[in-house]
Scaffold this motif. Sequence first.
Motif, mmCIF file in Angstrom:
data_model
loop_
_atom_site.group_PDB
_atom_site.id
_atom_site.type_symbol
_atom_site.label_atom_id
_atom_site.label_comp_id
_atom_site.label_asym_id
_atom_site.label_seq_id
_atom_site.Cartn_x
_atom_site.Cartn_y
_atom_site.Cartn_z
ATOM 1 N N GLY A 129 38.715 9.585 -20.791
ATOM 2 C CA GLY A 129 37.925 10.559 -20.059
ATOM 3 C C GLY A 129 38.723 11.206 -18.931
ATOM 4 N N ALA A 130 38.083 12.179 -18.265
ATOM 5 C CA ALA A 130 38.749 12.898 -17.170
ATOM 6 C C ALA A 130 37.683 13.581 -16.330
ATOM 7 N N ARG A 131 38.132 14.345 -15.349
ATOM 8 C CA ARG A 131 37.251 15.144 -14.505
ATOM 9 C C ARG A 131 37.541 16.621 -14.741
ATOM 10 N N ASP A 132 36.483 17.424 -14.928
ATOM 11 C CA ASP A 132 36.705 18.845 -15.144
ATOM 12 C C ASP A 132 36.923 19.546 -13.806
ATOM 13 N N ALA A 133 37.002 20.881 -13.855
ATOM 14 C CA ALA A 133 37.313 21.644 -12.645
ATOM 15 C C ALA A 133 36.239 21.502 -11.575
ATOM 16 N N ASP A 134 34.992 21.197 -11.987
ATOM 17 C CA ASP A 134 33.905 21.017 -11.032
ATOM 18 C C ASP A 134 33.774 19.581 -10.554
ATOM 19 N N PRO B 240 44.029 9.921 -28.558
ATOM 20 C CA PRO B 240 44.780 9.145 -27.553
ATOM 21 C C PRO B 240 44.017 9.017 -26.233
ATOM 22 N N THR B 241 44.570 8.173 -25.359
ATOM 23 C CA THR B 241 43.938 7.878 -24.073
ATOM 24 C C THR B 241 43.851 9.123 -23.182
ATOM 25 N N ARG B 242 44.859 9.983 -23.216
ATOM 26 C CA ARG B 242 44.908 11.152 -22.332
ATOM 27 C C ARG B 242 44.339 12.409 -22.989
ATOM 28 N N PHE B 243 43.525 12.250 -24.015
ATOM 29 C CA PHE B 243 43.012 13.410 -24.742
ATOM 30 C C PHE B 243 42.215 14.325 -23.803
ATOM 31 N N SER B 244 41.225 13.771 -23.094
ATOM 32 C CA SER B 244 40.417 14.594 -22.178
ATOM 33 C C SER B 244 41.265 15.107 -21.024
ATOM 34 N N SER B 245 42.172 14.260 -20.505
ATOM 35 C CA SER B 245 43.030 14.693 -19.396
ATOM 36 C C SER B 245 43.897 15.878 -19.802
ATOM 37 N N ASP B 246 44.449 15.837 -21.023
ATOM 38 C CA ASP B 246 45.286 16.945 -21.484
ATOM 39 C C ASP B 246 44.462 18.207 -21.704
ATOM 40 N N LEU B 247 43.234 18.052 -22.223
ATOM 41 C CA LEU B 247 42.397 19.225 -22.463
ATOM 42 C C LEU B 247 42.024 19.913 -21.152
ATOM 43 N N THR B 248 41.788 19.114 -20.108
ATOM 44 C CA THR B 248 41.392 19.700 -18.826
ATOM 45 C C THR B 248 42.586 20.072 -17.956
ATOM 46 N N SER B 249 43.811 19.821 -18.445
ATOM 47 C CA SER B 249 44.992 20.115 -17.626
ATOM 48 C C SER B 249 45.333 21.596 -17.594
ATOM 49 N N ALA B 250 44.630 22.407 -18.401
ATOM 50 C CA ALA B 250 44.937 23.839 -18.421
ATOM 51 C C ALA B 250 44.666 24.490 -17.068
ATOM 52 N N SER B 251 43.741 23.891 -16.305
ATOM 53 C CA SER B 251 43.418 24.462 -14.997
ATOM 54 C C SER B 251 44.283 23.889 -13.881
ATOM 55 N N THR B 252 45.301 23.092 -14.233
ATOM 56 C CA THR B 252 46.188 22.492 -13.232
ATOM 57 C C THR B 252 47.553 23.164 -13.285
ATOM 58 N N THR B 253 48.456 22.690 -12.435
ATOM 59 C CA THR B 253 49.816 23.247 -12.412
ATOM 60 C C THR B 253 50.707 22.613 -13.475
ATOM 61 N N ASP B 254 50.180 21.616 -14.201
ATOM 62 C CA ASP B 254 50.974 20.940 -15.236
ATOM 63 C C ASP B 254 50.169 20.855 -16.527
#
Length: 704
Positions: free
Chosen positions: A62-67, A113-127
Amino acid sequence: MKILALIRTELKRLTATPLARLALVALMTVPLLYGGMYLWANQNPYAKLDHIPAAIVNTDAGARDADGNAVNYGDKVTKQLVDGKDFDWHVVSQSQADKGLRDETYNFVFSIPTRFSSDLTSASTTDPTPAKIGLTTNDTTSYLSSTIADQAGKTIRATVTAEVGKTAAKTLLVGLNDVRDNLKTAASGAGDLASGAATLKSGLGSAQVGAKSLASGTAQLSSGAATLDDGLQTLKSSTAALPQATSQLASGLDTLKAQTASLPSDAATLASGAQQVAAGNKALDTAVSGGVSTADQAVSALPAQLAAAQKAQQQAFDAVSAQAGLTADQKAAVQQVLDAASTSTATTLTTTAKTTQAQLTALQQQTERLQDGSAQVSAGASRLSASAPALVNGIAQLDAGADQLNSKTPALTNGIASAAAGSASLASGARSAAAGASSLSSGLSKLDAGASSLASGATKLSTGLDDGVKQIPATTATSRDRQAAAIADPVSVKDSSIASAGNYGAGLAPFFISLAAWIGMYALFLIIKPISKRAVTAVKAPGRITLAGWLTPAVLGLVQMLALFAIVRFALGFDVVNPVPMIGLMVLASVTFAAIIMTLNVWLGSVGQFLGLVLMLIQLVTAGGTFPWQTLPGPLAALHFALPMSYAVDAIRQLMYGGNIAGAWSDAGVLALWLLGALLLSLVAVRRMTRNRTMRDLRPSLIG
């Protein structure tokens, strides 16, 4: 000999013995078994993909979205796949998936994989990092496993992309709407700024007039300051005795505070004693009430007790009289004495009891009044005890205030003295204020020019912000959802078809019907004689002999095609748009193949029979029954247009699916040309046989 007689003779030969009949039936069913069973097995395999076992390994953390909201796209994908039931999904661990793939429990495995959600939400980050889903297949289960799994992976990718794209687009649209709202607010503020600037400009003119009035007022302030100084000097002399008075007040309150210190405890002692007295009076009243009640009961029971005593006395007297042997006169005399004594005793007891009862009643009334009075005293003492602490605290607070007043009085007198001294400074400051007011008037003139520029700029800013707001469309939550969906999935494909097979099995049907027709003819010519040698010897009519040799398998092929059509249409349930023309085309294809195979057998014998098998294998590839013929290599694509099965497949497709009827007629014409050409070649061969015969040609044989 006539053609029908030749056909009957050949059919009679084919059914002459049980073995011959068995062989005929077996060969007649070959195309039915081939076409029917193969189409049955492949009737609609895509409808049973949910029987294919597949595994999902979801380790997404899991991860946290932009909000800042918690999201887990791995769980969403897993739930969507399981709920979709496209395959027989099993959610397992990585070790279970690896073992199941090796032992063929699962055909393929998707690993999130473990970072699936993190990678999907990384589009709004600098990496930003692209998300990945692992796919592992094992083609030992089926050579199509990888193809099916790849297609499933593409579907998952499209679904996830649309979901994430919709979320991102929605976030963008919400942000854009916020920008619009902020611009609108800024435009309103700019308008207020322009209005305020105009008001400021107007107010500056008034401020200049006020500055002049200020200069005049400061002169008056100087005069008033002198008067204030005189008053403060008088106040200073008047408050000289104030410290002594406040000191006396503080001393008196200290004495009062000391004298009332024990008041709460004394009031508490008084309240406690009053409560004890009230309790004692209550107990006394209860005891007296009990005595009165007991006396009432005793007085009420006294007559009955006296009557019982008199009765017992009479019984005892009667017994004693009888034992003593008293005479009647003696007994009467004694009885008179006893009655008088009993009456006197009863009267005395009754009078005494009533007197006692009256005294107890009076006593009860007195104890009740005593109880009420003591209760009131107790209540008053309790209220006094409760109020005493507050009174003492109030005296203490008043004493503390007096002490503070006494301590502050010197400062007050000093302050008055300081105020008197400061009044002179006030007069001097008033004169300085007059000079500052003059400078203020000059500065206000310059500020007026700046206010004009501010008003002009604020107006331009307000106009520009209004234009910006108009260029950003107003949206609602519902419209933003639709816009986000359109951005995430901007293109949809609308399916339509001018001719549809319906399912996978129906798509293969034309090819396997044509192939079954060829196999049926090939199998029949294993026992059917292409040309009757006896007829060649006895009947010198090559045309009739050729037609008879062809019509025998053609009639049997007709039976095969009718049976095969019944299996395709009714047993397997495939839709047929043009049933009657399709039956005719199937029969045409069968009789054409019969003529071709007969020609090969007539001209080349056993070699021709073998070439019939080779020709069937070539047409398996070139007929375009599975993949479009355009995918064939060049030489094989050329054979597609040269060989007859291609036209049979195409014509059956047109008729079965409701396609181009004109194209079906064209294909039928090509088959008819093949039929006519094959019969003509067979006729040429039969003509040659009539000139060159041997005794071996007359010997009958099951396989010719």
